[in-house]
Design a protein around this motif. Structure first.
Motif, short mmCIF file in Angstrom:
data_model
loop_
_atom_site.label_atom_id
_atom_site.label_comp_id
_atom_site.label_asym_id
_atom_site.label_seq_id
_atom_site.Cartn_x
_atom_site.Cartn_y
_atom_site.Cartn_z
N TRP A 112 0.84 -1.20 0.00
CA TRP A 112 0.00 0.00 0.00
C TRP A 112 0.87 1.25 0.00
CZ3 TRP A 112 -2.36 2.69 4.75
CH2 TRP A 112 -3.30 3.64 4.34
N PRO A 114 0.27 4.92 0.89
CA PRO A 114 -0.77 5.78 1.48
C PRO A 114 -0.95 7.12 0.77
CG PRO A 114 0.62 4.81 3.19
CD PRO A 114 1.27 4.51 1.88
N ASP A 117 -2.93 6.22 -2.17
CA ASP A 117 -3.93 5.19 -1.89
C ASP A 117 -3.98 4.11 -2.97
OD1 ASP A 117 -5.84 4.05 -0.19
OD2 ASP A 117 -7.51 4.92 -1.31
#
Length: 230
Positions: A112, A114, A117
């Motif tokens: 992932w 962030p 996203d």
């Protein structure tokens, strides 16, 4: 016909058999949410030069990730059957890679990012039939390079970079490109898993230039062009 990759792949493939997301990042991948995407971690080999990895530099004018180094790849389309299909399609669209020249070997754990996203699946592949590639859309891709593993592991080419936010991470200065961020993090771990890494001065920290710096942070000193990479 199943193609057998070169023997130098064996340590890496053996280690990836038990790899988890925690081996690549301390950021926990959410069970739900995030935009599914994939990148192609393409390893090839020039005669007498050893393995290399294909990396592109995004155009400095992009709204997101301007000037940054990256593996070919991007967001999944509804028509994509899986992460492999996404990675190969994007590589074809970005640099003209022929999917038939590639043997997919493994999918790494989903990671992932962030800040954007994105939930990214790195797809490891062997470039069994290398051919010239180049930016197909100069407005999106400024430069393409095959970075030799021997140069990536050279202690003189390794450092850590500090982002203005305070984030620090591994980086490589090779062939006029400063490779950092997500891409450098994955390369760093794969070099370790493949048994290629050499000791390097982790106390060497370089401040990351602003995104609108000239040249862009991942451009180094070489001008961007559309010269095919062989």
């Amino acid at each position: 016909m199943t193609r057998r990759p070169p023997g130098w792949f064996d340590p890496l493939l053996g280690r990836l058999g038990t790899a988890r997301a925690e081996d690549f990042t301390r950021i926990v991948t959410p069970e739900r949410g995030g935009r599914e995407s994939a990148v192609l971690v393409l390893l090839g080999e020039e005669p007498g030069a050893g393995p290399d990895v294909l990396v592109l530099q995004r155009a400095a004018t992009l709204r997101n990730h301007a000037g940054q180094p990256a593996f070919p790849g991007g967001a999944a389309d509804p028509e994509d059957a899986d992460a492999r299909a996404t990675a190969l399609r994007e590589a074809n669209e970005e640099v003209g890679l022929d999917p038939g020249s590639v043997t997919v070997l493994a999918e790494l754990p989903r990671l992932w990012i962030p800040v954007s996203d994105f939930v990214v699946t790195p797809v490891l592949a062997w470039w069994h039939d290398p051919h010239p590639v180049h930016p197909r859309e100069p407005a999106e891709v400024a430069h393409v390079a095959r970075l030799p593993v021997t140069e990536l592991v050279d202690p003189e080419n390794r450092m850590r970079v500090r982002h203005p936010s305070g984030w620090t991470g591994p980086a490589f200065s090779v062939r006029g490109m400063l490779v950092w961020g997500f891409t450098a993090g994955v390369i760093d771990r794969l070099l370790e898993m493949g048994g290629w890494s050499r000791p390097w001065p982790r106390s060497r920290v370089v401040e990351l230039p602003p995104v609108d710096a000239t040249p862009a942070p991942s451009a180094g000193t070489e001008p961007a062009d559309e010269t095919p990479v062989r």
